[in-house]
Design a protein around this motif. Sequence first.
Motif, short mmCIF file in Angstrom:
data_model
loop_
_atom_site.label_atom_id
_atom_site.label_comp_id
_atom_site.label_asym_id
_atom_site.label_seq_id
_atom_site.Cartn_x
_atom_site.Cartn_y
_atom_site.Cartn_z
N PHE A 63 0.84 -1.20 0.00
CA PHE A 63 0.00 0.00 0.00
C PHE A 63 0.87 1.25 0.00
N ILE A 64 0.57 2.14 -0.91
CA ILE A 64 1.28 3.42 -1.00
C ILE A 64 0.29 4.55 -0.69
N TYR A 65 0.59 5.31 0.35
CA TYR A 65 -0.20 6.48 0.67
C TYR A 65 0.40 7.65 -0.10
N ALA A 66 -0.40 8.24 -0.97
CA ALA A 66 0.11 9.32 -1.82
C ALA A 66 -0.75 10.56 -1.74
N GLY A 110 0.19 13.36 -4.01
CA GLY A 110 1.12 13.93 -4.96
C GLY A 110 2.49 13.29 -4.76
N THR A 111 3.43 13.62 -5.61
CA THR A 111 4.76 13.00 -5.52
C THR A 111 5.55 13.48 -4.31
N GLY A 112 5.08 14.56 -3.68
CA GLY A 112 5.80 15.08 -2.51
C GLY A 112 5.51 14.32 -1.24
N THR A 113 4.43 13.56 -1.19
CA THR A 113 4.07 12.79 0.00
C THR A 113 3.79 11.35 -0.41
N LEU A 114 4.77 10.48 -0.17
CA LEU A 114 4.65 9.07 -0.52
C LEU A 114 5.10 8.22 0.66
N MET A 115 4.17 7.42 1.20
CA MET A 115 4.47 6.58 2.35
C MET A 115 4.02 5.15 2.05
N VAL A 116 4.70 4.18 2.67
CA VAL A 116 4.28 2.79 2.54
C VAL A 116 3.81 2.27 3.90
N SER A 117 2.85 1.38 3.86
CA SER A 117 2.26 0.85 5.08
C SER A 117 3.00 -0.38 5.58
N GLY A 118 3.43 -0.32 6.85
CA GLY A 118 4.05 -1.47 7.49
C GLY A 118 3.01 -2.36 8.13
N THR A 119 3.39 -3.13 9.11
CA THR A 119 2.46 -4.04 9.76
C THR A 119 1.67 -3.32 10.85
N GLY A 120 0.51 -3.87 11.16
CA GLY A 120 -0.31 -3.33 12.24
C GLY A 120 -1.27 -2.25 11.84
N THR A 121 -1.14 -1.72 10.62
CA THR A 121 -2.06 -0.67 10.16
C THR A 121 -3.38 -1.29 9.71
N SER A 122 -4.38 -0.45 9.51
CA SER A 122 -5.67 -0.94 9.05
C SER A 122 -5.54 -1.57 7.66
N VAL A 123 -4.67 -1.02 6.82
CA VAL A 123 -4.47 -1.58 5.48
C VAL A 123 -3.83 -2.96 5.57
N ASP A 124 -2.82 -3.09 6.41
CA ASP A 124 -2.16 -4.38 6.62
C ASP A 124 -3.17 -5.43 7.09
N LYS A 125 -4.02 -5.05 8.02
CA LYS A 125 -5.03 -5.98 8.54
C LYS A 125 -6.05 -6.35 7.45
N MET A 126 -6.35 -5.40 6.57
CA MET A 126 -7.28 -5.70 5.48
C MET A 126 -6.66 -6.68 4.49
N PHE A 127 -5.37 -6.52 4.20
CA PHE A 127 -4.70 -7.48 3.32
C PHE A 127 -4.82 -8.90 3.88
N LEU A 128 -4.57 -9.03 5.17
CA LEU A 128 -4.64 -10.34 5.82
C LEU A 128 -6.06 -10.90 5.81
N LEU A 129 -7.03 -10.02 6.04
CA LEU A 129 -8.43 -10.45 6.06
C LEU A 129 -8.86 -10.99 4.70
N ALA A 130 -8.30 -10.41 3.64
CA ALA A 130 -8.63 -10.85 2.29
C ALA A 130 -7.79 -12.05 1.84
N GLY A 131 -6.90 -12.52 2.72
CA GLY A 131 -6.11 -13.71 2.42
C GLY A 131 -4.79 -13.45 1.73
N HIS A 132 -4.35 -12.19 1.73
CA HIS A 132 -3.08 -11.84 1.09
C HIS A 132 -2.08 -11.38 2.15
N LYS A 133 -0.90 -10.93 1.72
CA LYS A 133 0.10 -10.52 2.71
C LYS A 133 0.75 -9.20 2.31
N ASN A 134 1.22 -8.51 3.33
CA ASN A 134 1.90 -7.24 3.11
C ASN A 134 3.30 -7.50 2.55
#
Length: 275
Positions: free
Chosen positions: A162-165, A167-191
């Motif tokens: 997951f990339i939080y964007a 614009g090009t000036g603000t780009l972050m990636v999601s590590g473990t424990g975030t809501s996005v990470d938990k959603m990946f796991l819930l859907a059967g995939h992995k971060n």
Amino acid sequence: MPSSFKHLFALLFCLFAAQTFAQQPRIVSANGTLSEILVGLGLEKQIVGVDITSTYPASLDKIPKIGHNRSIAAEGILALNPDVIIYTDQSMLAPALVKQLNSSGKKLVEFKHEYSKEGAIRLIRDVGAYFNARPQAEKMVKSLEADLKKVGAPKSPKKLLFIYARGTGTLMVSGTGTSVDKMFLLAGHKNAVQGFTDFKPLTAESLITANPDILVLFSSGLESLEGAEGLLKLPGVANTTAGKNKKIVAMDGQLLTGFGPRLGKAALELSQKVN
């Protein structure tokens, strides 16, 4: 009408009005998931203010906005004259704001919100219990559980990044424990990234090392990069499996991360877009 009856009628009217007011408090919600739950409970007409993450349903757009987590000011909330202000332990309100609201005499209520199926159900039930709307809460819970049953296990789990964007000036990636990470796991995939929690700045090196199969962004985030073509131009993206195959998934931010009544719908949409 005799004066004694007029006085009695006036007294009964005042008592009725006071009881109605007590049952219908003016509510300010500082969390998008809570706002969505309130609407599901049938309390939308009592909402007098919401934060900017309160985007669903669309009718919430008409309600005054109080800002976003740490940018919220007590004055803006108090100007709405609420009876109760609600937020979750994930709302990231500034400690100074919480202190101000607590000292204002207004009712300030924090709900626990865990990013899981159980956490979503608990939140719905807790809010329903607080506002004396348990039957409506149970309807939402049943709908959530029915939706989740439609989400099947993927034949081949993918590495998602997951990339939080903004614009090009603000780009972050999601590590473990975030809501996005938990959603990946819930859907059967992995971060695709491990080893850190919360969010970190995106770098070309870390992106290539993670080598995700699929890139996931908020729809608004992808738009801020001028779409898929803009994303693919970012350093390192074209060198990943996701970049080479142009595997990009965009979803509504509140849907993807809300972990509320639409949790099952979010997991199902993510699964369908990934597979």
